[in-house]
Each structure stands twice: as C-alpha cells, then as structure tokens.
Scaffold this motif. Structure first.
Motif, mmCIF file in Angstrom:
data_model
loop_
_atom_site.group_PDB
_atom_site.id
_atom_site.type_symbol
_atom_site.label_atom_id
_atom_site.label_comp_id
_atom_site.label_asym_id
_atom_site.label_seq_id
_atom_site.Cartn_x
_atom_site.Cartn_y
_atom_site.Cartn_z
ATOM 1 N N HIS A 216 58.903 69.832 7.060
ATOM 2 C CA HIS A 216 59.115 69.673 5.621
ATOM 3 C C HIS A 216 59.717 68.304 5.314
ATOM 4 O O HIS A 216 59.379 67.686 4.310
ATOM 5 C CB HIS A 216 60.002 70.798 5.086
ATOM 6 C CG HIS A 216 59.250 72.078 4.876
ATOM 7 N ND1 HIS A 216 58.206 72.177 3.996
ATOM 8 C CD2 HIS A 216 59.370 73.299 5.445
ATOM 9 C CE1 HIS A 216 57.721 73.417 4.023
ATOM 10 N NE2 HIS A 216 58.410 74.119 4.897
ATOM 11 N N LEU A 217 60.575 67.832 6.202
ATOM 12 C CA LEU A 217 61.118 66.495 6.010
ATOM 13 C C LEU A 217 60.012 65.449 6.108
ATOM 14 O O LEU A 217 59.977 64.491 5.335
ATOM 15 C CB LEU A 217 62.209 66.229 7.048
ATOM 16 C CG LEU A 217 63.534 66.960 6.794
ATOM 17 C CD1 LEU A 217 64.457 66.864 7.991
ATOM 18 C CD2 LEU A 217 64.215 66.427 5.544
ATOM 19 N N ALA A 218 59.098 65.652 7.053
ATOM 20 C CA ALA A 218 57.971 64.731 7.185
ATOM 21 C C ALA A 218 57.132 64.742 5.916
ATOM 22 O O ALA A 218 56.668 63.697 5.440
ATOM 23 C CB ALA A 218 57.124 65.107 8.394
ATOM 24 N N TYR A 219 56.945 65.927 5.372
ATOM 25 C CA TYR A 219 56.195 66.076 4.129
ATOM 26 C C TYR A 219 56.848 65.254 3.023
ATOM 27 O O TYR A 219 56.200 64.468 2.333
ATOM 28 C CB TYR A 219 56.164 67.560 3.743
ATOM 29 C CG TYR A 219 55.313 67.904 2.536
ATOM 30 C CD1 TYR A 219 54.072 68.511 2.689
ATOM 31 C CD2 TYR A 219 55.759 67.647 1.248
ATOM 32 C CE1 TYR A 219 53.294 68.843 1.584
ATOM 33 C CE2 TYR A 219 54.988 67.976 0.141
ATOM 34 C CZ TYR A 219 53.755 68.572 0.311
ATOM 35 O OH TYR A 219 53.004 68.891 -0.773
ATOM 36 N N LEU A 220 58.144 65.405 2.886
ATOM 37 C CA LEU A 220 58.874 64.684 1.849
ATOM 38 C C LEU A 220 58.843 63.183 2.097
ATOM 39 O O LEU A 220 58.663 62.382 1.180
ATOM 40 C CB LEU A 220 60.324 65.182 1.792
ATOM 41 C CG LEU A 220 60.515 66.637 1.344
ATOM 42 C CD1 LEU A 220 61.955 67.074 1.535
ATOM 43 C CD2 LEU A 220 60.088 66.810 -0.107
ATOM 44 N N ARG A 221 59.006 62.811 3.346
ATOM 45 C CA ARG A 221 58.987 61.397 3.704
ATOM 46 C C ARG A 221 57.637 60.784 3.362
ATOM 47 O O ARG A 221 57.562 59.709 2.761
ATOM 48 C CB ARG A 221 59.275 61.261 5.199
ATOM 49 C CG ARG A 221 59.489 59.864 5.685
ATOM 50 C CD ARG A 221 60.209 59.823 7.031
ATOM 51 N NE ARG A 221 60.111 61.065 7.782
ATOM 52 C CZ ARG A 221 59.220 61.312 8.753
ATOM 53 N NH1 ARG A 221 58.341 60.387 9.094
ATOM 54 N NH2 ARG A 221 59.199 62.472 9.381
ATOM 55 N N GLY A 222 56.575 61.511 3.712
ATOM 56 C CA GLY A 222 55.223 61.037 3.452
ATOM 57 C C GLY A 222 54.955 60.771 1.985
ATOM 58 O O GLY A 222 54.043 60.025 1.629
ATOM 59 N N ARG A 223 55.724 61.395 1.125
ATOM 60 C CA ARG A 223 55.541 61.222 -0.313
ATOM 61 C C ARG A 223 56.648 60.396 -0.944
ATOM 62 O O ARG A 223 56.816 60.392 -2.162
ATOM 63 C CB ARG A 223 55.437 62.594 -0.976
ATOM 64 C CG ARG A 223 54.081 63.222 -0.777
ATOM 65 C CD ARG A 223 54.129 64.722 -0.787
ATOM 66 N NE ARG A 223 52.828 65.304 -0.495
ATOM 67 C CZ ARG A 223 52.376 65.511 0.727
ATOM 68 N NH1 ARG A 223 53.099 65.154 1.768
ATOM 69 N NH2 ARG A 223 51.188 66.055 0.917
ATOM 70 N N GLY A 224 57.412 59.729 -0.115
ATOM 71 C CA GLY A 224 58.441 58.832 -0.625
ATOM 72 C C GLY A 224 59.587 59.529 -1.327
ATOM 73 O O GLY A 224 60.319 58.911 -2.098
ATOM 74 N N MET A 225 59.738 60.805 -1.051
ATOM 75 C CA MET A 225 60.770 61.564 -1.750
ATOM 76 C C MET A 225 62.113 61.447 -1.042
ATOM 77 O O MET A 225 63.152 61.720 -1.637
ATOM 78 C CB MET A 225 60.341 63.032 -1.832
ATOM 79 C CG MET A 225 60.630 63.722 -3.127
ATOM 80 S SD MET A 225 59.822 62.943 -4.546
ATOM 81 C CE MET A 225 58.099 63.003 -4.089
ATOM 82 N N VAL A 226 62.081 61.061 0.202
ATOM 83 C CA VAL A 226 63.301 60.820 0.969
ATOM 84 C C VAL A 226 63.102 59.585 1.827
ATOM 85 O O VAL A 226 61.967 59.186 2.089
ATOM 86 C CB VAL A 226 63.650 62.013 1.901
ATOM 87 C CG1 VAL A 226 63.872 63.284 1.101
ATOM 88 C CG2 VAL A 226 62.566 62.216 2.937
ATOM 89 N N SER A 227 64.198 58.995 2.238
ATOM 90 C CA SER A 227 64.085 57.887 3.175
ATOM 91 C C SER A 227 64.961 58.186 4.377
ATOM 92 O O SER A 227 65.845 59.028 4.326
ATOM 93 C CB SER A 227 64.499 56.581 2.506
ATOM 94 O OG SER A 227 65.829 56.681 2.056
ATOM 95 N N THR A 228 64.699 57.490 5.482
ATOM 96 C CA THR A 228 65.409 57.805 6.716
ATOM 97 C C THR A 228 66.026 56.554 7.303
ATOM 98 O O THR A 228 65.542 55.446 7.071
ATOM 99 C CB THR A 228 64.431 58.364 7.772
ATOM 100 O OG1 THR A 228 63.415 57.402 8.007
ATOM 101 C CG2 THR A 228 63.820 59.657 7.297
ATOM 102 N N LYS A 229 67.102 56.759 8.025
ATOM 103 C CA LYS A 229 67.570 55.681 8.879
ATOM 104 C C LYS A 229 68.105 56.268 10.168
ATOM 105 O O LYS A 229 68.627 57.369 10.193
ATOM 106 C CB LYS A 229 68.613 54.819 8.162
ATOM 107 C CG LYS A 229 69.974 55.413 7.978
ATOM 108 C CD LYS A 229 70.949 54.298 7.560
ATOM 109 C CE LYS A 229 72.383 54.818 7.602
ATOM 110 N NZ LYS A 229 72.733 55.605 6.431
ATOM 111 N N LYS A 230 67.910 55.519 11.230
ATOM 112 C CA LYS A 230 68.347 55.979 12.541
ATOM 113 C C LYS A 230 69.838 55.708 12.673
ATOM 114 O O LYS A 230 70.309 54.588 12.416
ATOM 115 C CB LYS A 230 67.570 55.243 13.623
ATOM 116 C CG LYS A 230 67.686 55.891 14.981
ATOM 117 C CD LYS A 230 66.336 56.309 15.527
ATOM 118 C CE LYS A 230 66.559 57.358 16.609
ATOM 119 N NZ LYS A 230 65.374 57.724 17.355
ATOM 120 N N GLU A 231 70.581 56.701 13.109
ATOM 121 C CA GLU A 231 72.026 56.571 13.288
ATOM 122 C C GLU A 231 72.336 57.103 14.674
ATOM 123 O O GLU A 231 72.369 58.307 14.871
ATOM 124 C CB GLU A 231 72.735 57.398 12.199
ATOM 125 C CG GLU A 231 74.239 57.386 12.198
ATOM 126 C CD GLU A 231 74.783 56.262 11.309
ATOM 127 O OE1 GLU A 231 75.944 55.878 11.512
ATOM 128 O OE2 GLU A 231 74.022 55.794 10.421
#
Lengths: 136, 136
Positions: free
Chosen positions: B46-61
């Motif tokens: 689901h996170l991938a889904y959201l990411r794919g649509r620009g609804m969330v962004s990620t950063k590596k920590e």
DNA sequence: TGCCTATATGCCTAAACAGGTATATAGATT
DNA sequence: AATCTATATACCTGTTTAGGCATATAGGCA
C-alpha cells in the motif's frame, strides 16, 4: 454510509462530475447525458453504482427518473461534497459542466419543476426534435 | 497530482489509515505494521501504491525507510486530508491508530529523530528482543 | 397494435486491485 | 561468511471495475 464507499464513489471522473452536478440540482438521466456528453449506458451504470451505495436517491417523474442527493446525508458525505466543490472550483471540466447545467435549466421544459427559474410553469410535452426534451 | 488519484488512494481502508497517521508524523514501515496490525507485505504494497501516485515521499534513515507526506502538497490533497481528519474524528479505528502512535512515539528508540519528544537523544541501536525497534 | 422515448440490465472483455506466499535485496551484526 | 533486520518485489488468485453492445422494460403516443 461508509467513508470508504464515499471515496469509492468519488474515484471515477464520471461519477465525480455527476455528484458535483447534483450538488446544484436534481437531474434526470438525459440531463447527465447532455451535460457530460457520455453515452446513456455509461451514465446509467454510474448512476446505478451510486444508487447501490446510497449516494443518490431517485424518484420517478412522468417518464423520467430524477436523481438527487439523498435529503438526509451522512455527515461525511456532506463534508466531502463540500470539499469536492472547493477542489474543482478552478477545474475547466467541472466549470463547464455547471455552465451547461445553467443553460439546460433555461432551455429544458421537462421534467417539470426540476429547475425553479426560467420555466414559467410550462408543462406541455416537449415536441421539439432531438433526443432530449429541450426547446431547440 | 490528480483529484481522481487522490480519491483512488483514499478508497482503501488501510491506505486511509496510513495517510491519516502521516498527517501526524512521518513513520517507517514497521511503525505502520505495529500500529495497523497488518502484515509487512500488505503495508509495504500500500505504501508503494501511495508512493507511485506521489501521495507520500520517502527517505532512507539508517536501515529504515521513512514515509511522510510530501512537503509541498497539492491544494486538493491538503484539503482532502483535512476533510479526512474531520470525518474520522469519532471513528474508533482511526482514534486507536492515533493512540497507538502516541504510545509508539514514547517507546520507540529508532529511527532517531522521528519523534521529537520522549527520545532524550538516544541513538544506540535497539537491542531489545522482538520484531520492532521498541524498548520492551 | 406498433413505435418512440427514457432508462435499466445482461453478457463480455480488459484492466486494476487486494491479499497471500515466497523470495530478493541491502545494510548491520556476529 | 553467515545471519539478522527492514523493506521491496514477483508471481498467483479471486474480485471489482469500466466500458461496450445488445436487449429488456415501461409508459406515452400514432
């Protein structure tokens, strides 16, 4: 009734346009055809989808079926419809829909009583040519 | 970017809970697992889904991937997130999610800096047993 | 009776989706 | 090097969806 269902109804452009129009006025199927420029089946099916989820209600008016938002709406639906209105305020498609709706409200003679202004109480049957009950 | 896409993202309960949580704080995948009580694959997808649509962004920590709402959000997303918050205010599931989030914010020692209070700057690796980086 | 208008529905197809199992990758630890 | 932890992805399955074509229904009207 469910928030998820609301979003499911909202996540198709045609349905979104339908709901947006309904925030302005109850409408019958051929009004939607006219305004959306979509084939009857498509419109009818999306309306059925919305009806099946309690997002719209219908009443029979002579030979037409008039769709409207349910009089008593869940709070979440109300909120989201308002949010929708805010979101599409500047959107070309949605604006045109409303424009077409106003035009329709002036020219349409059936079903009677749908539009409050511009009708002059005429309720003779529409004898003009064309697929929809419009005066020329 | 598109209103329709927003509603598509909103029309699954898990995604809705994820987005709702993100209105409070950036979170990493295992936080979601923990709070939602859903298996890793499901959350990740689901996170991938959201990411794919620009609804969330990620950063590596460090070894974690931290998800957050994009800093600059489209107006429609902003509006709808607010509307969502209003809608679920009294919903048991969404309220519990937030409660669990607060608890997490107190007990979680990794990834560092995600939660501003209750951490005391600890950044030693989490050596406790259990699947998630929680103190006891 | 037969046609027209308005609307709904059944059947079909292609695509999207949700969830599951198994596996991959990458960085950290032993 | 082997293992562990965090996360992602590939593949599979059943379900939902969107749209199209054809057809059904139902009430007026010729």
């Amino acid at each position: 009734m469910d928030l998820i269902q609301i979003y499911q109804c909202f996540c198709d452009r045609t349905r979104l346009r339908i709901l947006h129009l309904l925030t302005r006025s109850p409408l019958c199927v051929c009004h939607f055809q006219q305004i959306l420029g979509e084939p009857q089946v498509k419109v009818s099916k999306h309306l059925a989808y919305l009806r099946g989820r309690g997002m719209v209600s219908t009443k029979k008016e002579r030979n037409w079926v008039v769709y409207s938002l349910p009089e008593r709406r869940a709070d979440e639906l109300e909120r989201n419809l308002r949010c929708l209105q805010d979101c599409v305020q500047t959107d070309a498609v949605f604006r045109r829909d409303i424009q077409k709706l106003s035009k329709l409200a002036k020219n349409c003679c059936e079903p009677c009583g749908l539009f409050r202004r511009g009708l002059n109480g005429r309720r003779t049957s529409a004898k003009t040519k064309g697929s929809v009950h419009l005066r020329s």
